[in-house]
Design a protein around this motif. Structure first.
Motif, PDB file in Angstrom:
ATOM      1  N   HIS A 114       0.859  -1.187   0.000  1.00 58.24           N
ATOM      2  CA  HIS A 114       0.000   0.000   0.000  1.00 58.24           C
ATOM      3  C   HIS A 114       0.893   1.234   0.000  1.00 58.24           C
ATOM      4  O   HIS A 114       1.280   1.747   1.044  1.00 58.24           O
ATOM      5  CB  HIS A 114      -0.920  -0.001   1.225  1.00 58.24           C
ATOM      6  CG  HIS A 114      -1.804  -1.208   1.294  1.00 58.24           C
ATOM      7  ND1 HIS A 114      -2.883  -1.385   0.454  1.00 58.24           N
ATOM      8  CD2 HIS A 114      -1.758  -2.313   2.088  1.00 58.24           C
ATOM      9  CE1 HIS A 114      -3.479  -2.532   0.732  1.00 58.24           C
ATOM     10  NE2 HIS A 114      -2.816  -3.113   1.715  1.00 58.24           N
ATOM     11  N   ILE A 132       0.940   4.551  -0.112  1.00 62.14           N
ATOM     12  CA  ILE A 132       0.113   5.755  -0.021  1.00 62.14           C
ATOM     13  C   ILE A 132       0.796   6.861   0.777  1.00 62.14           C
ATOM     14  O   ILE A 132       0.165   7.786   1.251  1.00 62.14           O
ATOM     15  CB  ILE A 132      -1.256   5.432   0.620  1.00 62.14           C
ATOM     16  CG1 ILE A 132      -1.046   4.825   2.008  1.00 62.14           C
ATOM     17  CG2 ILE A 132      -2.069   4.534  -0.271  1.00 62.14           C
ATOM     18  CD1 ILE A 132      -2.327   4.637   2.793  1.00 62.14           C
ATOM     19  N   THR A 168       2.381  10.123   1.638  1.00 56.90           N
ATOM     20  CA  THR A 168       2.336  11.455   1.058  1.00 56.90           C
ATOM     21  C   THR A 168       3.178  12.384   1.914  1.00 56.90           C
ATOM     22  O   THR A 168       2.964  12.482   3.118  1.00 56.90           O
ATOM     23  CB  THR A 168       0.892  11.990   0.993  1.00 56.90           C
ATOM     24  OG1 THR A 168       0.111  11.100   0.199  1.00 56.90           O
ATOM     25  CG2 THR A 168       0.856  13.365   0.365  1.00 56.90           C
ATOM     26  N   HIS A 223       5.500  15.279  -4.197  1.00 57.56           N
ATOM     27  CA  HIS A 223       4.315  15.361  -3.350  1.00 57.56           C
ATOM     28  C   HIS A 223       4.016  16.815  -2.973  1.00 57.56           C
ATOM     29  O   HIS A 223       2.853  17.224  -2.897  1.00 57.56           O
ATOM     30  CB  HIS A 223       4.509  14.536  -2.078  1.00 57.56           C
ATOM     31  CG  HIS A 223       4.409  13.060  -2.295  1.00 57.56           C
ATOM     32  ND1 HIS A 223       3.289  12.458  -2.832  1.00 57.56           N
ATOM     33  CD2 HIS A 223       5.282  12.060  -2.044  1.00 57.56           C
ATOM     34  CE1 HIS A 223       3.484  11.150  -2.904  1.00 57.56           C
ATOM     35  NE2 HIS A 223       4.691  10.885  -2.438  1.00 57.56           N
ATOM     36  N   ASN A 264      -5.922  10.333  -5.888  1.00 58.25           N
ATOM     37  CA  ASN A 264      -6.968  10.587  -4.899  1.00 58.25           C
ATOM     38  C   ASN A 264      -6.430  10.834  -3.494  1.00 58.25           C
ATOM     39  O   ASN A 264      -7.160  11.302  -2.625  1.00 58.25           O
ATOM     40  CB  ASN A 264      -7.967   9.417  -4.864  1.00 58.25           C
ATOM     41  CG  ASN A 264      -8.985   9.514  -5.977  1.00 58.25           C
ATOM     42  OD1 ASN A 264      -9.254  10.600  -6.491  1.00 58.25           O
ATOM     43  ND2 ASN A 264      -9.553   8.398  -6.375  1.00 58.25           N
ATOM     44  N   ARG A 265      -5.146  10.528  -3.262  1.00 53.13           N
ATOM     45  CA  ARG A 265      -4.556  10.813  -1.950  1.00 53.13           C
ATOM     46  C   ARG A 265      -4.546  12.321  -1.668  1.00 53.13           C
ATOM     47  O   ARG A 265      -4.426  12.741  -0.517  1.00 53.13           O
ATOM     48  CB  ARG A 265      -3.132  10.262  -1.875  1.00 53.13           C
ATOM     49  CG  ARG A 265      -2.143  11.010  -2.763  1.00 53.13           C
ATOM     50  CD  ARG A 265      -0.732  10.512  -2.581  1.00 53.13           C
ATOM     51  NE  ARG A 265      -0.546   9.190  -3.149  1.00 53.13           N
ATOM     52  CZ  ARG A 265       0.597   8.518  -3.081  1.00 53.13           C
ATOM     53  NH1 ARG A 265       1.629   9.027  -2.437  1.00 53.13           N
ATOM     54  NH2 ARG A 265       0.715   7.333  -3.637  1.00 53.13           N
ATOM     55  N   TYR A 266      -4.667  13.133  -2.750  1.00 51.25           N
ATOM     56  CA  TYR A 266      -4.655  14.589  -2.579  1.00 51.25           C
ATOM     57  C   TYR A 266      -6.060  15.185  -2.567  1.00 51.25           C
ATOM     58  O   TYR A 266      -6.222  16.392  -2.425  1.00 51.25           O
ATOM     59  CB  TYR A 266      -3.845  15.245  -3.713  1.00 51.25           C
ATOM     60  CG  TYR A 266      -2.457  14.672  -3.863  1.00 51.25           C
ATOM     61  CD1 TYR A 266      -1.450  14.972  -2.955  1.00 51.25           C
ATOM     62  CD2 TYR A 266      -2.150  13.804  -4.913  1.00 51.25           C
ATOM     63  CE1 TYR A 266      -0.182  14.430  -3.089  1.00 51.25           C
ATOM     64  CE2 TYR A 266      -0.882  13.259  -5.051  1.00 51.25           C
ATOM     65  CZ  TYR A 266       0.101  13.581  -4.139  1.00 51.25           C
ATOM     66  OH  TYR A 266       1.355  13.044  -4.263  1.00 51.25           O
TER      67      TYR A 266
END
Length: 236
Positions: free
Chosen positions: A39, A41, A43, A168, A198-200
């Motif tokens: 995973h 993810i 950031t 990032h 979509n993490r942002y």
């Protein structure tokens, strides 16, 4: 070992076995190698003070190419591997585009060349076919040691990844502005799909929420002014 490291090791083992089968050196496996799910993810971001310290450290750095690459990430969001492969022939100064060759997502793509990136590129002497060359004009292989020293000079956290962390920072700044939608951000970052982008999304949502609050305050103030005017009229 981390799941990512284990996955790299198993991928390497998979490739070795496939090569052996292709060359007739061994038999194909009768089972499938199970690999851990990763995973990815994480950031990273910098506070305004940290970013100011980093920019100062970049300007004072003796490492010219790494310094230019760090600025290029902030202007374009490009990956390290994409910059190391970048050639002058990949840049269309007239139309204002950069061609990203064999990006992480697969097919070649293009990203816009903004004015800041163009000014930076125009400041680089063209002594090689590569924009950020290594010794003797060849393709540079690695810049992480110099990046680490610049990062240390700026006093950044040890786990902040110099170039990828700045990617990032670039994405977070655009999302936080509230002026860039997720689809556009996906294209700028050359993500294959929106799952990574979509993490942002929460940063854009927060920017939109603040904009909505401003609108609420403006019209609430207007309504209060109208109410005061009506009250004055009734008193008179």
């Amino acid at each position: 070992k981390s799941p990512q490291t284990n996955r790299h090791v198993l991928n390497l083992l998979d490739r070795i076995i496939n090569y052996g089968v292709k060359k007739g050196l061994c038999q194909r496996l009768l089972f499938k190698i199970e690999k851990p799910t990763v995973h990815n993810i994480k950031t990273e971001d910098l506070t305004p003070e940290q970013l100011q310290r980093l920019l100062k450290a970049i300007d004072e750095s003796p490492y010219i190419i790494p310094e230019l690459m760090m600025k290029m990430v902030l202007f374009t969001g490009m990956r390290c591997s994409e910059m190391l492969r970048l050639k002058w022939s990949d840049i269309d100064f007239n139309r204002g585009f950069i061609a990203i060759r064999t990006p992480k997502g697969g097919k070649d793509q293009t990203i816009p060349l903004n004015d800041s990136a163009q000014d930076l590129l125009n400041s680089i002497p063209r002594k090689s076919e590569f924009v950020f060359p290594g010794r003797h004009g060849r393709q540079r292989v690695d810049v992480h040691q110099a990046i680490r020293k610049i990062k240390e000079a700026a006093g950044l956290p040890r786990d902040f990844r110099g170039l990828h962390g700045l990617r990032h920072v670039y994405a977070s700044a655009l999302a936080s502005s509230g002026q860039v939608d997720i689809y556009t951000l996906q294209k700028l970052l050359t993500h294959k799909d929106t799952r990574m982008t979509n993490r942002y999304a929460h940063l854009r949502d927060e920017a939109l929420r603040k904009a909505a609050d401003v609108a609420g305050e403006i019209f609430s103030s207007i309504l209060k002014t109208e109410e005061v005017s009506e009250e004055i009229k009734r008193v008179k």
